[in-house]
Scaffold this motif. Sequence first.
Motif, PDB file in Angstrom:
ATOM      1  N   ARG A   2     -35.612 -20.081  18.861  1.00 49.58           N
ATOM      2  CA  ARG A   2     -35.783 -21.411  19.420  1.00 49.58           C
ATOM      3  C   ARG A   2     -37.068 -22.046  18.912  1.00 49.58           C
ATOM      4  O   ARG A   2     -38.081 -21.384  18.739  1.00 49.58           O
ATOM      5  N   PRO A  63     -27.483 -33.118  15.789  1.00 50.39           N
ATOM      6  CA  PRO A  63     -28.253 -32.405  16.814  1.00 50.39           C
ATOM      7  C   PRO A  63     -28.331 -30.915  16.505  1.00 50.39           C
ATOM      8  O   PRO A  63     -27.391 -30.332  15.969  1.00 50.39           O
ATOM      9  N   ASP A  64     -29.447 -30.327  16.798  1.00 51.51           N
ATOM     10  CA  ASP A  64     -29.663 -28.901  16.561  1.00 51.51           C
ATOM     11  C   ASP A  64     -29.949 -28.247  17.908  1.00 51.51           C
ATOM     12  O   ASP A  64     -30.980 -28.499  18.530  1.00 51.51           O
ATOM     13  N   SER A  65     -29.043 -27.404  18.354  1.00 53.04           N
ATOM     14  CA  SER A  65     -29.171 -26.788  19.685  1.00 53.04           C
ATOM     15  C   SER A  65     -30.329 -25.807  19.764  1.00 53.04           C
ATOM     16  O   SER A  65     -30.742 -25.423  20.863  1.00 53.04           O
ATOM     17  N   ASP A  66     -30.859 -25.392  18.626  1.00 55.16           N
ATOM     18  CA  ASP A  66     -31.978 -24.456  18.627  1.00 55.16           C
ATOM     19  C   ASP A  66     -33.324 -25.161  18.738  1.00 55.16           C
ATOM     20  O   ASP A  66     -34.359 -24.505  18.844  1.00 55.16           O
ATOM     21  N   VAL A  68     -35.830 -27.754  20.777  1.00 57.33           N
ATOM     22  CA  VAL A  68     -36.151 -28.486  22.001  1.00 57.33           C
ATOM     23  C   VAL A  68     -37.089 -29.614  21.582  1.00 57.33           C
ATOM     24  O   VAL A  68     -38.218 -29.362  21.157  1.00 57.33           O
ATOM     25  N   PHE A  82     -31.098 -36.566  19.595  1.00 55.98           N
ATOM     26  CA  PHE A  82     -31.601 -35.561  20.534  1.00 55.98           C
ATOM     27  C   PHE A  82     -31.257 -36.035  21.944  1.00 55.98           C
ATOM     28  O   PHE A  82     -30.904 -37.211  22.137  1.00 55.98           O
ATOM     29  N   PRO A  83     -31.295 -35.160  22.940  1.00 58.76           N
ATOM     30  CA  PRO A  83     -30.811 -35.531  24.272  1.00 58.76           C
ATOM     31  C   PRO A  83     -31.465 -36.758  24.874  1.00 58.76           C
ATOM     32  O   PRO A  83     -30.843 -37.462  25.671  1.00 58.76           O
ATOM     33  N   THR A 221     -36.170 -27.680  29.392  1.00 63.33           N
ATOM     34  CA  THR A 221     -35.458 -26.420  29.180  1.00 63.33           C
ATOM     35  C   THR A 221     -34.616 -26.041  30.392  1.00 63.33           C
ATOM     36  O   THR A 221     -34.104 -24.929  30.465  1.00 63.33           O
TER      37      THR A 221
END
Length: 233
Positions: A2, A63-66, A68, A82-83, A221
């Motif tokens: 991450r 988007p990259d889930s890894d 934050v 991104f979110p 997170t």
Amino acid sequence: MRKALIIVNAQVKAEGTMYLASPATEKMVMALEKAIHADSPSTQVEVMAAATLWSKKAQASKPDSDIVYCPLTIEVPNWLSFPGQKIYQDCKDVKARRQWVDKMLGYKTSIGDSWLGDLWLPIAVTPRELIYGEIIGEGVFPNSYEQPISLKKSLRRPLYDLAQGLLESLDVPSSLYLLQFSLKGQNIIFDRLWPFPAAPAIASLTYAHPNLFTCYWHCLTHQPLPSLTASPS
């Protein structure tokens, strides 16, 4: 592995050296890095200048889930996926937010450079609840901030109602927000909403435990949030 990507206002020289825009930005970055390392030592932390993103070709990113994404600036490109992308664009449109608050909630708002907010209400947003922190105010010295600032009980409920109404209208993702406002007599004057712990959150580094940058990381997170110092009943 991450990765936490902290996006900041900074200048990047030709040789790649990055200079943070202000001492306040440096304190914000250090506080967030400390919070991340304390919670997740294995998380890789990268600090990136917003200018670096803007200089890239404006095209939608995947988007990259890894990753934050942890912006510490409102200047995030609208093509960055991104979110928090939508809420950052919404919060940048200060005029639209003020007009909505005036029309739909009936609160007075800052007009141009008049009645600019000198108070900030921290709001931690999680998937389950809103948690309000103690109010932050401007300090005696330029670019200094103090927490807590007392507010009459009769004004707290209208302030919380303003915050809740605005946040619900924007369908905000989990994050640590600062609602900027001022007081004119007994009237709350809405200024703007910040979708991250902006510079005034530095005040929490010497007051609240946990500080607002730790809360920001926990919100991003989706972890159980440490209690802030104040909450509406």
